[in-house]
Structures are given as structure tokens and as C-alpha cells.
Write an enzyme that holds these catalytic residues in place. Structure first.
Site, PDB file in Angstrom:
ATOM      1  N   LEU A 220       0.827  -1.219   0.000  1.00 18.21           N
ATOM      2  CA  LEU A 220       0.000   0.000   0.000  1.00 18.21           C
ATOM      3  C   LEU A 220       0.858   1.265   0.000  1.00 18.21           C
ATOM      4  O   LEU A 220       0.476   2.292   0.554  1.00 18.21           O
ATOM      5  CB  LEU A 220      -0.930  -0.020   1.218  1.00 18.21           C
ATOM      6  CG  LEU A 220      -1.921  -1.200   1.292  1.00 18.21           C
ATOM      7  CD1 LEU A 220      -2.542  -1.314   2.674  1.00 18.21           C
ATOM      8  CD2 LEU A 220      -3.005  -1.072   0.235  1.00 18.21           C
ATOM      9  N   GLY A 250       8.764  -1.783  -5.040  1.00 22.87           N
ATOM     10  CA  GLY A 250       8.127  -3.110  -5.070  1.00 22.87           C
ATOM     11  C   GLY A 250       9.163  -4.208  -5.276  1.00 22.87           C
ATOM     12  O   GLY A 250       9.045  -5.303  -4.703  1.00 22.87           O
ATOM     13  N   ASP A 251      10.160  -3.924  -6.069  1.00 22.68           N
ATOM     14  CA  ASP A 251      11.207  -4.929  -6.316  1.00 22.68           C
ATOM     15  C   ASP A 251      11.993  -5.194  -5.034  1.00 22.68           C
ATOM     16  O   ASP A 251      12.301  -6.349  -4.697  1.00 22.68           O
ATOM     17  CB  ASP A 251      12.144  -4.450  -7.437  1.00 22.68           C
ATOM     18  CG  ASP A 251      11.388  -4.219  -8.735  1.00 22.68           C
ATOM     19  OD1 ASP A 251      10.377  -4.917  -8.960  1.00 22.68           O
ATOM     20  OD2 ASP A 251      11.798  -3.341  -9.516  1.00 22.68           O
TER      21      ASP A 251
HETATM   22  O1  RIB Z   1      10.132  -1.698 -10.916  1.00 22.78           O
HETATM   23  C1  RIB Z   1      10.988  -0.780 -11.541  1.00 22.78           C
HETATM   24  C2  RIB Z   1      11.341  -1.268 -12.915  1.00 22.78           C
HETATM   25  O2  RIB Z   1      10.192  -1.256 -13.736  1.00 22.78           O
HETATM   26  C3  RIB Z   1      12.360  -0.419 -13.640  1.00 22.78           C
HETATM   27  O3  RIB Z   1      13.670  -0.811 -13.395  1.00 22.78           O
HETATM   28  C4  RIB Z   1      11.944  -0.531 -15.094  1.00 22.78           C
HETATM   29  O4  RIB Z   1      12.885  -1.178 -15.896  1.00 22.78           O
HETATM   30  C5  RIB Z   1      10.599  -1.239 -15.086  1.00 22.78           C
HETATM   31  O5  RIB Z   1      10.696  -2.552 -15.477  1.00 22.78           O
END
Ligand code: RIB
Length: 314
Positions: A220, A250-251
Site C-alpha cells: 500500500l 516493489g522490487d
Molecule cells: O520496478 C521498476 C522497474 O520497472 C524499472 O527498473 C523498469 O525497468 C521497469 O521494469
């Protein structure tokens, strides 16, 4: 144990602006930079930086192959299953970063991401067998994601799907997924429930549980994250930090979650790690360059000794 990430690999073209342009407007930006990105690659680098052995499965073009392979190597990611595609360009993302708010706008050309095959995934079977967790996103074709989920599930691996960017999911995929981690927009699109607050988020989460997923983790943004399972609902407030760049938050969250689970934490604790990892990331510029080290995550958790998840009874 290790983690296998099947997904996208990009080169990100960043430009900073003080506000987003309006339609038809030309705006001066600054601080242009090129950096490695792609949700798959970011999550793989994130896992590796947090100290877990990580395999990347994906495709890159010849154009940026040296740059990207060198970057994976520097971050300790195993690239045995990263294939160079001589016919297609590497996927790219154009990112406009609003330095006033830390928000971004992103446009992607997936390039070689779209040419990954089932055979590429099958070739990585040894990596999958060696892993406890297989982590996926939605920047490669859905058909390949389904195949990878099915293969991982058939080998008894924990499958985490970060359904980003938002895209409809075929019914078949849900039964292979242990944990799904949509953000607010993705949750609304997947369930048809507009996520406005915790109550609507829980309602949407329950819909995804009904589809066969074991755990739903809804992110969120500045309001934290929510865990919905058939047994409990927990709310995780966000760690308070100065926001510089939310790209890749998020990553970082998914990498933190995967690493903590891989190291044996129960999901209830792993989500503290995930939140802390995202919090550190957003204090730095760059999707990948801002990803935290293990020490950074441990430090922010230590600095917040009273941090607790809240049980919700909805
Ligand atoms: O989550 C970020 C990513 O989203 C970036 O690095 C970009 O390449 C897209 O895929």
C-alpha cells in the site's frame, strides 16, 4: 538454499524533473542517467545484495549484453541462464522521476524480454531444483510465467508472483502460487474491488485467496502492507523514511520477502524484512542502485524496536 528469478532485464533511462509535464508540454529535466533495471533483474540483484545465492533466468539483446552481464556479476547474481538474444534489442524503460514527490512515470519497450521461451525456462531446471523459492513478475509473456510457475510448483518450490505491471491473470496460474504480492492498483484490477482502505484491501485479498493462492500480500505504498490468508489478516505499517525515489520499491519489497523466507523466517516476520527493504530503497535514487544490503535492512529494523504488525479482525 537459493532463489531463482524468472523475468525481465532492462536498461533504464532516467531523467529527473521537478514536476511531471502536461500533455503536449516540453519540459527541461536534468541528471540524465542510464542504469540497469527491469523488475526481474532488480529483484534478482535485490536478493543477491541481501545475501542469498540467486539465479537469473531471462533474455538480453547483444546491444547491452556486456554492460548487463557485468552488472549482474558485480552484484553476485548467477547468469548461467541469462541468454543473449542476437535478434532482438534489450528491453528498455524510460523513467521520469519527480524529485519533488519521489514518484515516477515509466514506459517500457520489452524487447528481448518478450522472446524468452519455455525451453529457456526448462534449461534452468537445475537452478529451480537448487532453489527454495521461484520469484516472478509480469514483464515477460504470460505463457512463460505460467510454464515457470507450473514447473516450480511441480518440483515443490515456493512460488512468489509479483503481478506487476498490472495485467489480467489466467485462472490456471493461481493454483501454482504460494504468495501473490500486488500493489493497490494491481489488486483492484485483479479482483474488481476498488482498494481505498484496509477494509477494501482485505475484501480484495479474500477474493484472491478464494482463487487458490495461499497468501496475499497487498503493498500500500506509504501506508505499508497487508497480509491476508485463510487464517489471519495482519497489517504492517511502513517504516518512516525520507522519500527520494519510489522506483523499484516493489522490487526491493519482493526481494526482501523472498530472502527472508528462503532463510527460514515465517511469512509474518519475512514481511517486516520486506517492508524494511522497500523503506531503505526509497531513500536512494535508482531502481537497482538504490537496493539495500543486508546490513541496511538490519539497521532500520534495529532502529525501530517497537515496530509490530497489527492483527485485523475484518
Ligand atoms: O520496478 C521498476 C522497474 O520497472 C524499472 O527498473 C523498469 O525497468 C521497469 O521494469
Amino acid at each position: 538454499m537459493s532463489i531463482t528469478v524468472v523475468g525481465s532485464i532492462h536498461v533504464d533511462f532516467y531523467i529527473k524533473v521537478e514536476r511531471f509535464p502536461s500533455i503536449g508540454e516540453t519540459l527541461f529535466g536534468r541528471g540524465f542517467q542510464i542504469s540497469p533495471g527491469g523488475k526481474g533483474a532488480n529483484q534478482a540483484v535485490g536478493c543477491s545484495k541481501l545475501g542469498e545465492k540467486t539465479y537469473m533466468v531471462g533474455r538480453i539483446g547483444k546491444d547491452f549484453s556486456e554492460y548487463l552481464l557485468e552488472n549482474f556479476k558485480k552484484s553476485g547474481v548467477d547468469t548461467t541462464y541469462v541468454k543473449i538474444d542476437y535478434e532482438h534489442n534489450t528491453g528498455v524503460a524510460f523513467i521520469i522521476l519527480n524529485i519533488t514527490t519521489g514518484e515516477n512515470m515509466i514506459v517500457i519497450d520489452p524487447g528481448s524480454d518478450y522472446w524468452i521461451t519455455e525451453e529457456d525456462v526448462n534449461n534452468a531446471l537445475n537452478a529451480i531444483i537448487d532453489s527454495k523459492i521461484v520469484l516472478l513478475q509480469l514483464e515477460i509473456p504470460m505463457k512463460i510465467n505460467i510454464h515457470a510457475c507450473r514447473l516450480a510448483a511441480s518440483r515443490g518450490k515456493k512460488v512468489i508472483l509479483n503481478p506487476a505491471p498490472a495485467s489480467p491473470l489466467p485462472e490456471e496460474i493461481f493454483k501454482y502460487i504460494d504468495i501473490i504480492t500486488p500493489n493497490r492498483v494491481e489488486t483492484s484490477q485483479l479482483t474488481g474491488v476498488e482498494v481505498k482502505d484496509k477494509l477494501t484491501a482485505v475484501k480484495a485479498g479474500k477474493k484472491l485467496i478464494e482463487k487458490g493462492v495461499k497468501y496475499v500480500v497487498i503493498t500500500l505504498g506509504s501506508e505499508g502492507a497487508l497480509l491476508v490468508s485463510s487464517e489471519k489478516i495482519l497489517y504492517y505499517p511502513s517504516f518512516k523514511v525520507d522519500v527520494v525515489d519510489t522506483t523499484g520499491a516493489g522490487d526491493a519489497f519482493n526481494a526482501g520477502l523472498a530472502v527472508a523466507l528462503s532463510q527460514g523466517y515465517p511469512i509474518e516476520e519475512a514481511l517486516i524484512w520486506a517492508n524494511a527493504s522497500a523503506a531503505v530503497k526509497i531513500t536512494k535514487v535508482g531502481a537497482q542502485t538504490g537496493l539495500p544490503l543486508r546490513d541496511d535492512v538490519e539497521e532500520i529494523i534495529k532502529k525501530n524496536p517497537n515496530y509490530r504488525a497489527e492483527i485485523l479482525y475484518y
